[in-house]
Design a protein around this motif. Sequence first.
Motif, PDB file in Angstrom:
ATOM      1  N   UNK B  67      47.493 -94.225   3.832  1.00 30.22           N
ATOM      2  CA  UNK B  67      47.246 -94.732   2.632  1.00 30.22           C
ATOM      3  C   UNK B  67      45.711 -94.885   2.316  1.00 30.22           C
ATOM      4  N   UNK B  68      45.352 -94.301   1.120  1.00 33.24           N
ATOM      5  CA  UNK B  68      44.044 -94.466   0.632  1.00 33.24           C
ATOM      6  C   UNK B  68      43.053 -93.841   1.692  1.00 33.24           C
ATOM      7  N   UNK B  69      43.486 -92.900   2.432  1.00 35.18           N
ATOM      8  CA  UNK B  69      42.281 -92.632   3.632  1.00 35.18           C
ATOM      9  C   UNK B  69      42.356 -91.089   3.304  1.00 35.18           C
ATOM     10  N   UNK B  70      41.130 -90.552   3.752  1.00 35.11           N
ATOM     11  CA  UNK B  70      40.918 -89.126   3.793  1.00 35.11           C
ATOM     12  C   UNK B  70      41.565 -88.516   5.025  1.00 35.11           C
ATOM     13  N   UNK B  71      42.270 -87.356   4.729  1.00 33.86           N
ATOM     14  CA  UNK B  71      43.138 -86.561   5.546  1.00 33.86           C
ATOM     15  C   UNK B  71      42.495 -85.117   5.618  1.00 33.86           C
ATOM     16  N   UNK B  72      43.147 -84.679   6.819  1.00 34.16           N
ATOM     17  CA  UNK B  72      42.697 -83.218   7.101  1.00 34.16           C
ATOM     18  C   UNK B  72      44.267 -82.618   7.270  1.00 34.16           C
ATOM     19  N   UNK B  73      44.346 -81.441   6.818  1.00 34.68           N
ATOM     20  CA  UNK B  73      45.850 -80.960   7.131  1.00 34.68           C
ATOM     21  C   UNK B  73      45.587 -79.492   7.703  1.00 34.68           C
ATOM     22  N   UNK B  74      46.476 -79.095   8.371  1.00 30.43           N
ATOM     23  CA  UNK B  74      46.309 -77.748   8.938  1.00 30.43           C
ATOM     24  C   UNK B  74      47.487 -76.887   9.115  1.00 30.43           C
ATOM     25  N   UNK B  75      47.510 -75.683   8.856  1.00 26.24           N
ATOM     26  CA  UNK B  75      48.684 -74.614   9.310  1.00 26.24           C
ATOM     27  C   UNK B  75      47.914 -73.553   9.840  1.00 26.24           C
ATOM     28  N   UNK B  76      48.870 -72.795  10.679  1.00 23.84           N
ATOM     29  CA  UNK B  76      48.168 -71.757  11.210  1.00 23.84           C
ATOM     30  C   UNK B  76      49.469 -70.726  11.555  1.00 23.84           C
ATOM     31  N   UNK B  77      49.281 -69.369  11.836  1.00 29.81           N
ATOM     32  CA  UNK B  77      50.235 -68.532  11.945  1.00 29.81           C
ATOM     33  C   UNK B  77      49.537 -67.446  12.992  1.00 29.81           C
ATOM     34  N   UNK B  78      50.088 -67.163  14.065  1.00 29.83           N
ATOM     35  CA  UNK B  78      49.566 -66.274  15.228  1.00 29.83           C
ATOM     36  C   UNK B  78      50.665 -64.922  15.228  1.00 29.83           C
ATOM     37  N   UNK B  79      49.896 -63.840  15.094  1.00 28.65           N
ATOM     38  CA  UNK B  79      50.656 -62.610  15.382  1.00 28.65           C
ATOM     39  C   UNK B  79      50.132 -62.126  16.337  1.00 28.65           C
ATOM     40  N   UNK B  80      50.536 -60.779  17.178  1.00 27.67           N
ATOM     41  CA  UNK B  80      49.905 -60.128  17.856  1.00 27.67           C
ATOM     42  C   UNK B  80      48.605 -59.820  17.949  1.00 27.67           C
ATOM     43  N   UNK B  81      48.230 -59.508  16.619  1.00 30.17           N
ATOM     44  CA  UNK B  81      46.943 -58.890  16.254  1.00 30.17           C
ATOM     45  C   UNK B  81      45.981 -59.734  15.133  1.00 30.17           C
ATOM     46  N   UNK B  82      46.767 -60.518  14.493  1.00 31.15           N
ATOM     47  CA  UNK B  82      46.098 -61.120  13.365  1.00 31.15           C
ATOM     48  C   UNK B  82      46.546 -62.604  13.377  1.00 31.15           C
ATOM     49  N   UNK B  83      45.739 -63.468  13.223  1.00 30.43           N
ATOM     50  CA  UNK B  83      45.891 -64.870  13.078  1.00 30.43           C
ATOM     51  C   UNK B  83      45.415 -65.365  11.739  1.00 30.43           C
ATOM     52  N   UNK B  84      46.004 -66.413  11.071  1.00 29.70           N
ATOM     53  CA  UNK B  84      45.888 -67.193   9.942  1.00 29.70           C
ATOM     54  C   UNK B  84      45.667 -68.654  10.110  1.00 29.70           C
ATOM     55  N   UNK B  85      44.566 -69.115   9.456  1.00 29.47           N
ATOM     56  CA  UNK B  85      44.818 -70.835   9.710  1.00 29.47           C
ATOM     57  C   UNK B  85      44.152 -71.163   8.136  1.00 29.47           C
ATOM     58  N   UNK B  86      44.660 -72.454   7.834  1.00 32.76           N
ATOM     59  CA  UNK B  86      44.482 -72.858   6.459  1.00 32.76           C
ATOM     60  C   UNK B  86      44.245 -74.347   6.837  1.00 32.76           C
ATOM     61  N   UNK B  87      42.922 -74.976   6.340  1.00 37.94           N
ATOM     62  CA  UNK B  87      42.495 -76.273   6.648  1.00 37.94           C
ATOM     63  C   UNK B  87      42.402 -77.129   5.223  1.00 37.94           C
TER      64      UNK B  87
END
Lengths: 140, 140
Positions: B67-87
Amino acid sequence: MEPTNEVKTDRNLTDDECWQLLGSQEVGRLATAAAGEPEIFPVNFAVRERALYINTTPGSKLVEIAVNHKVAFEIDQWGPDVAYSVVLKGTAEILETEADRAEAIATGLVSFTTTDKEEWVRITPTEVTGRRLKRQRSAG
Amino acid sequence: MEPTNEVKTDRNLTDDECWQLLGSQEVGRLATAAAGEPEIFPVNFAVRERALYINTTPGSKLVEIAVNHKVAFEIDQWGPDVAYSVVLKGTAEILETEADRAEAIATGLVSFTTTDKEEWVRITPTEVTGRRLKRQRSAG
């Protein structure tokens, strides 16, 4: 291997189960809280003697904020019916001595991207907790 | 769909790519920094109009510190050759009004464990960044 009456319920993981799970995963997320600002980084990591090792880039944000700071680290694994998560709290330090760096390199950690990752960070845990979650299906 | 010269290199994701990736994932990790202590929680989430919605338990730690606090949120996806992450960085709020709660419920979010999750938290982003990483293979 699990008692039948546990299959349908959520439960905490034992310490050994937490470390088994940590040892089976290649990717985790490191959370830091420098100056009250939460940050989160996906990282490759390795486990050795119940510490975590991360390989990173000199001068990176990770290095700057991880030093002498409390961190939290998380892994998870999601199946169709059961999910597991482990959260480790501890302190991160950049490894400076040859002995420490040799220990880190001995983990055999290979990062997804290896370019210029010359710094090693060790996370020494103060607390490790894990949960096993059973998917709740709606009735009918 | 990608220009050929980008296939072999790391790059930042565009805003649209970040949101596409956020919309394609069911599980993320929420990081908080109450009192200088980093915490990290794996959560199911949904996206609606470029905000994130999380369903949680009344009285849970997540509610208390989000509540009323700053947060960070992360997702990622890892394949054999390429990875993605979003923060994503932003602020978390517990939804109190019927209108806000209706908007959250309209996301259709179904948590892995649904027992007693009566609280809704909305994360309004202030910054979204993403990376696409190409696995570096050792020579030979």
